[in-house]
Design a protein around this motif. Structure first.
Motif, PDB file in Angstrom:
ATOM      1  N   LYS A 166      -8.250 -61.517 -10.669  1.00 14.53           N
ATOM      2  CA  LYS A 166      -7.650 -62.685 -10.044  1.00 14.53           C
ATOM      3  C   LYS A 166      -6.178 -62.197  -9.701  1.00 14.53           C
ATOM      4  N   LEU A 167      -5.854 -62.628  -8.445  1.00 11.55           N
ATOM      5  CA  LEU A 167      -4.553 -62.289  -7.900  1.00 11.55           C
ATOM      6  C   LEU A 167      -3.805 -63.402  -7.600  1.00 11.55           C
ATOM      7  N   TYR A 168      -2.370 -63.683  -8.422  1.00 16.85           N
ATOM      8  CA  TYR A 168      -1.562 -64.871  -7.651  1.00 16.85           C
ATOM      9  C   TYR A 168      -0.410 -64.154  -7.166  1.00 16.85           C
ATOM     10  N   LYS A 169       0.463 -65.087  -6.525  1.00 25.49           N
ATOM     11  CA  LYS A 169       1.525 -64.902  -6.061  1.00 25.49           C
ATOM     12  C   LYS A 169       2.345 -65.912  -6.228  1.00 25.49           C
ATOM     13  N   ILE A 170       3.769 -65.555  -6.804  1.00 29.00           N
ATOM     14  CA  ILE A 170       4.706 -66.233  -6.916  1.00 29.00           C
ATOM     15  C   ILE A 170       5.779 -66.110  -5.907  1.00 29.00           C
ATOM     16  N   ILE A 180       0.667 -60.961  -9.310  1.00 28.63           N
ATOM     17  CA  ILE A 180       0.253 -61.074 -10.567  1.00 28.63           C
ATOM     18  C   ILE A 180      -1.120 -60.853 -10.376  1.00 28.63           C
ATOM     19  N   SER A 181      -1.664 -59.946 -11.255  1.00 32.33           N
ATOM     20  CA  SER A 181      -3.124 -59.469 -11.366  1.00 32.33           C
ATOM     21  C   SER A 181      -3.515 -59.977 -12.976  1.00 32.33           C
ATOM     22  N   VAL A 182      -4.808 -60.572 -13.042  1.00 27.04           N
ATOM     23  CA  VAL A 182      -5.226 -60.935 -14.292  1.00 27.04           C
ATOM     24  C   VAL A 182      -6.821 -60.309 -14.213  1.00 27.04           C
ATOM     25  N   THR A 183      -6.961 -59.421 -15.157  1.00 25.71           N
ATOM     26  CA  THR A 183      -8.182 -58.727 -15.232  1.00 25.71           C
ATOM     27  C   THR A 183      -8.895 -58.925 -16.756  1.00 25.71           C
ATOM     28  N   PHE A 236       5.462 -71.445 -14.282  1.00 29.70           N
ATOM     29  CA  PHE A 236       4.081 -71.661 -13.611  1.00 29.70           C
ATOM     30  C   PHE A 236       3.116 -71.400 -14.315  1.00 29.70           C
ATOM     31  N   HIS A 237       2.086 -72.159 -14.214  1.00 34.16           N
ATOM     32  CA  HIS A 237       0.747 -72.274 -14.898  1.00 34.16           C
ATOM     33  C   HIS A 237      -0.331 -71.804 -13.960  1.00 34.16           C
ATOM     34  N   PHE A 238      -1.067 -70.690 -14.905  1.00 37.01           N
ATOM     35  CA  PHE A 238      -2.159 -69.892 -14.446  1.00 37.01           C
ATOM     36  C   PHE A 238      -3.376 -69.926 -15.216  1.00 37.01           C
ATOM     37  N   LYS A 239      -4.874 -69.950 -14.503  1.00 40.74           N
ATOM     38  CA  LYS A 239      -5.992 -69.582 -15.186  1.00 40.74           C
ATOM     39  C   LYS A 239      -6.506 -68.127 -15.271  1.00 40.74           C
ATOM     40  N   GLY A 240      -6.720 -67.758 -16.297  1.00 45.44           N
ATOM     41  CA  GLY A 240      -7.005 -66.164 -16.361  1.00 45.44           C
ATOM     42  C   GLY A 240      -8.335 -65.971 -15.815  1.00 45.44           C
ATOM     43  N   SER A 285      -0.746 -57.953 -15.090  1.00 43.11           N
ATOM     44  CA  SER A 285      -0.020 -56.902 -14.538  1.00 43.11           C
ATOM     45  C   SER A 285       0.678 -57.702 -13.592  1.00 43.11           C
ATOM     46  N   ILE A 286       2.308 -57.591 -13.456  1.00 40.13           N
ATOM     47  CA  ILE A 286       3.013 -58.312 -12.676  1.00 40.13           C
ATOM     48  C   ILE A 286       3.864 -57.367 -11.815  1.00 40.13           C
ATOM     49  N   TYR A 287       4.147 -57.366 -10.806  1.00 45.05           N
ATOM     50  CA  TYR A 287       4.807 -56.695  -9.636  1.00 45.05           C
ATOM     51  C   TYR A 287       5.559 -57.441  -9.033  1.00 45.05           C
ATOM     52  N   LYS A 288       6.881 -56.972  -8.789  1.00 42.78           N
ATOM     53  CA  LYS A 288       7.952 -57.575  -8.120  1.00 42.78           C
ATOM     54  C   LYS A 288       8.274 -56.820  -6.594  1.00 42.78           C
ATOM     55  N   PHE A 289       8.367 -57.724  -5.903  1.00 47.45           N
ATOM     56  CA  PHE A 289       8.616 -57.221  -4.289  1.00 47.45           C
ATOM     57  C   PHE A 289       9.620 -57.954  -3.555  1.00 47.45           C
TER      58      PHE A 289
END
Length: 141
Positions: free
Chosen positions: A96-100, A83-86, A136-140, A56-60
């Protein structure tokens, strides 16, 4: 007939549960800031790796990041993505929460699965005449 109608209406009204007000006030200043700055556009929800990960990706609008940065005369703010990865779409497990952060006029171009549980998000951002693409690279999990 009027009595039957009145009994039906009263039964319906009295049988309804009242809506309850929930107070979800939080003392977490960071989360309050993020929720109050979210754009009114639809968030992105996507599953990855045959529904093994849910994204799930939320823009602010991120005015705190924008302080002291002269973007343009239009007084635009930099944006950020939360960014939330479930795992397995299980809403009861932790995510996991990430922020760009700090991207100007961003647009997500592609979300790509790599080798499980790794994935990338490709974003185009910048001023109209000098856009750049960044991955951008992420680990789930």
């Amino acid at each position: 007939m009027k009595k039957l109608f009145l009994i039906a209406v009263l039964g319906t009204v009295l049988g309804c549960n009242a809506q309850q007000k929930l107070d979800l006030s939080s003392s977490d200043i960071k989360m309050n800031y993020i929720f109050s700055r979210m754009y009114n556009e639809k968030p992105i929800h996507q599953n990855l790796f045959n529904q093994s990960l849910y994204l799930s990706i939320y823009k602010f609008s991120d005015s705190k990041i924008s302080k002291g940065i002269n973007i343009s005369e239009s007084e635009e703010f930099l944006s950020s993505y939360m960014i939330s990865v479930t795992p397995d779409g299980d809403s009861y497990s932790t995510s996991k929460l990430y922020k760009i952060e700090g991207v100007l006029n961003p647009e997500i171009i592609k979300i790509k699965e790599e080798n499980y549980p790794f994935f990338t998000i490709k974003i185009e951002h910048g001023l109209k005449n000098s856009r750049k693409i960044e991955t951008f690279h992420f680990k789930g999990n």
